[in-house]
Design a protein around this motif. Structure first.
Motif, short mmCIF file in Angstrom:
data_model
loop_
_atom_site.label_atom_id
_atom_site.label_comp_id
_atom_site.label_asym_id
_atom_site.label_seq_id
_atom_site.Cartn_x
_atom_site.Cartn_y
_atom_site.Cartn_z
N VAL A 1 3.83 3.54 24.63
CA VAL A 1 3.61 4.18 23.25
C VAL A 1 4.02 3.48 22.12
CG1 VAL A 1 4.25 6.73 22.24
CG2 VAL A 1 4.08 6.54 24.74
N LYS A 2 2.95 3.63 21.28
CA LYS A 2 3.08 3.08 19.78
C LYS A 2 4.33 3.92 19.06
CE LYS A 2 0.57 1.43 15.72
NZ LYS A 2 -0.43 1.29 15.22
N GLY A 3 5.21 2.91 18.39
CA GLY A 3 6.50 3.64 18.00
C GLY A 3 7.69 3.53 18.67
N VAL A 4 7.69 3.17 19.93
CA VAL A 4 8.71 2.98 20.97
C VAL A 4 9.33 1.43 20.73
CG1 VAL A 4 9.59 3.12 23.27
CG2 VAL A 4 8.14 4.80 22.53
N ALA A 5 10.63 1.35 20.18
CA ALA A 5 11.36 -0.05 20.22
C ALA A 5 11.72 -0.52 21.46
CB ALA A 5 12.23 0.08 19.18
N GLY A 6 12.30 0.50 22.26
CA GLY A 6 12.68 -0.08 23.39
C GLY A 6 13.36 1.20 24.42
N MET A 7 14.09 0.79 25.35
CA MET A 7 14.72 2.03 26.08
C MET A 7 16.25 1.99 25.70
SD MET A 7 12.20 3.34 27.63
CE MET A 7 12.80 4.02 28.89
N SER B 1 15.54 8.10 27.86
CA SER B 1 16.27 7.76 26.63
C SER B 1 15.69 6.43 25.53
CB SER B 1 17.72 7.45 27.18
OG SER B 1 18.28 8.29 27.78
N VAL B 2 15.37 6.81 24.66
CA VAL B 2 14.54 5.73 23.76
C VAL B 2 15.23 5.30 22.42
CG1 VAL B 2 12.31 6.36 24.91
CG2 VAL B 2 13.14 7.42 23.06
N ILE B 3 14.68 4.41 22.19
CA ILE B 3 14.97 3.72 20.50
C ILE B 3 13.47 3.73 19.98
CG2 ILE B 3 15.78 1.98 19.05
CD1 ILE B 3 17.18 1.12 21.73
N ARG C 1 7.04 9.23 13.20
CA ARG C 1 7.49 11.00 13.22
C ARG C 1 8.12 10.80 14.81
NH1 ARG C 1 4.13 14.74 12.51
NH2 ARG C 1 6.06 16.17 11.61
N LEU C 2 9.30 10.99 14.71
CA LEU C 2 10.03 11.23 15.88
C LEU C 2 9.22 12.32 17.11
CD1 LEU C 2 13.63 10.84 14.64
CD2 LEU C 2 11.98 9.15 15.19
N PRO C 3 9.15 13.48 16.36
CA PRO C 3 8.60 14.34 17.39
C PRO C 3 7.29 14.10 17.85
CG PRO C 3 9.46 15.66 15.39
CD PRO C 3 9.43 14.12 15.21
N GLN C 4 6.45 13.44 17.14
CA GLN C 4 5.02 12.90 17.58
C GLN C 4 5.33 11.58 18.64
OE1 GLN C 4 2.34 11.42 14.19
NE2 GLN C 4 1.02 10.94 15.62
N VAL C 5 6.09 10.84 18.38
CA VAL C 5 6.19 9.80 19.35
C VAL C 5 6.90 10.23 20.56
CG1 VAL C 5 7.52 7.86 19.86
CG2 VAL C 5 6.71 8.13 17.47
N ALA C 6 7.69 11.29 20.57
CA ALA C 6 8.43 11.98 21.55
C ALA C 6 7.12 12.65 22.54
CB ALA C 6 9.35 12.95 21.37
N THR C 7 6.53 13.52 21.83
CA THR C 7 5.25 14.15 22.44
C THR C 7 4.36 13.30 23.17
OG1 THR C 7 5.33 15.93 20.86
CG2 THR C 7 3.35 15.85 22.19
N ASN D 1 6.98 17.98 36.61
CA ASN D 1 7.53 19.42 35.92
C ASN D 1 8.00 19.30 34.70
OD1 ASN D 1 6.88 20.81 38.15
ND2 ASN D 1 8.84 20.70 39.03
N GLU D 2 8.61 18.38 34.39
CA GLU D 2 9.32 17.89 32.86
C GLU D 2 9.42 16.80 32.67
OE1 GLU D 2 13.94 19.01 33.41
OE2 GLU D 2 12.73 20.80 33.14
N VAL D 3 9.33 16.46 31.34
CA VAL D 3 9.65 14.85 30.80
C VAL D 3 10.72 15.22 29.43
CG1 VAL D 3 9.07 12.89 29.85
CG2 VAL D 3 7.57 14.05 31.82
N ASN D 4 11.80 14.88 29.70
CA ASN D 4 12.86 15.01 28.70
C ASN D 4 12.96 13.81 27.95
OD1 ASN D 4 13.31 17.99 29.30
ND2 ASN D 4 14.52 16.85 30.91
N VAL D 5 12.87 13.84 26.55
CA VAL D 5 12.99 12.60 25.76
C VAL D 5 14.24 12.62 24.97
CG1 VAL D 5 11.95 10.98 23.98
CG2 VAL D 5 10.37 12.23 25.67
N HIS D 6 14.90 11.85 25.23
CA HIS D 6 16.31 11.62 24.42
C HIS D 6 16.33 10.51 23.46
CE1 HIS D 6 17.99 14.46 27.10
NE2 HIS D 6 17.41 13.76 28.25
N ILE D 7 16.23 10.65 22.05
CA ILE D 7 16.26 9.64 21.12
C ILE D 7 17.49 9.33 20.89
CG2 ILE D 7 15.32 9.21 19.06
CD1 ILE D 7 12.98 11.23 19.08
#
Length: 136
Positions: free
Chosen positions: A34-40, A75-77, A83-89, A108-114
């Motif tokens: 995903v564009k905008g993800v610098a790493g894990m 868990s991401v950087i 835009r954080l919400p857009q990248v998380a989505t 069932n779910e994908v939880n994103v922790h920034i």
């Protein structure tokens, strides 16, 4: 749900099992696409964040796998300026699609922790030694 290898499917000639580590690797790869993800990030439990290396593709990913479904936490950087919400989505959609397409499991779910925002470092300017460059 459990994090142990589950019996996913029985066929006439045997069983098919998908280890949770496989789901973690798929989720990790789908996340960094995903564009905008610098790493894990290893999360707060790890004490510090590290950028994803090819050696550990499941870093920053936790999965719970059932017989036919999975839940994922990543868990991401994020890179500064996105835009954080857009990248998380986009992460949620890409992880869900990748796992479902590759394994047949229902996600069932994908939880994103920034956990952090990474600022781009200024490009290194090469220093030129004027004493060695002489015009003859």
């Amino acid at each position: 749900m459990s994090t142990l290898p589950t019996e996913f499917e029985r066929t006439d000639i045997g069983e098919i099992q998908i280890a949770p580590e496989v789901i973690e690797v798929i989720a990790g790869l789908a996340t960094v696409e995903v564009k905008g993800v610098a790493g894990m990030s290893g999360g707060f439990a790890g004490g510090f964040a590290e950028l994803l290396g090819r050696k550990n593709l499941s870093k920053g990913v936790k999965v719970e796998v059932g017989q036919r479904e999975a839940a994922v936490d990543v868990s991401v950087i994020i890179e500064y300026g996105y835009r954080l919400p857009q990248v998380a989505t986009e992460i949620q959609q890409n992880v869900k699609r990748s796992i479902e397409n590759m394994t047949g499991l229902n996600v069932n779910e994908v939880n994103v922790h920034i956990h952090d925002v990474q600022f781009k470092s200024p490009e290194k300017v090469e220093e030129v030694d004027l004493n060695t460059q002489r015009v003859k």
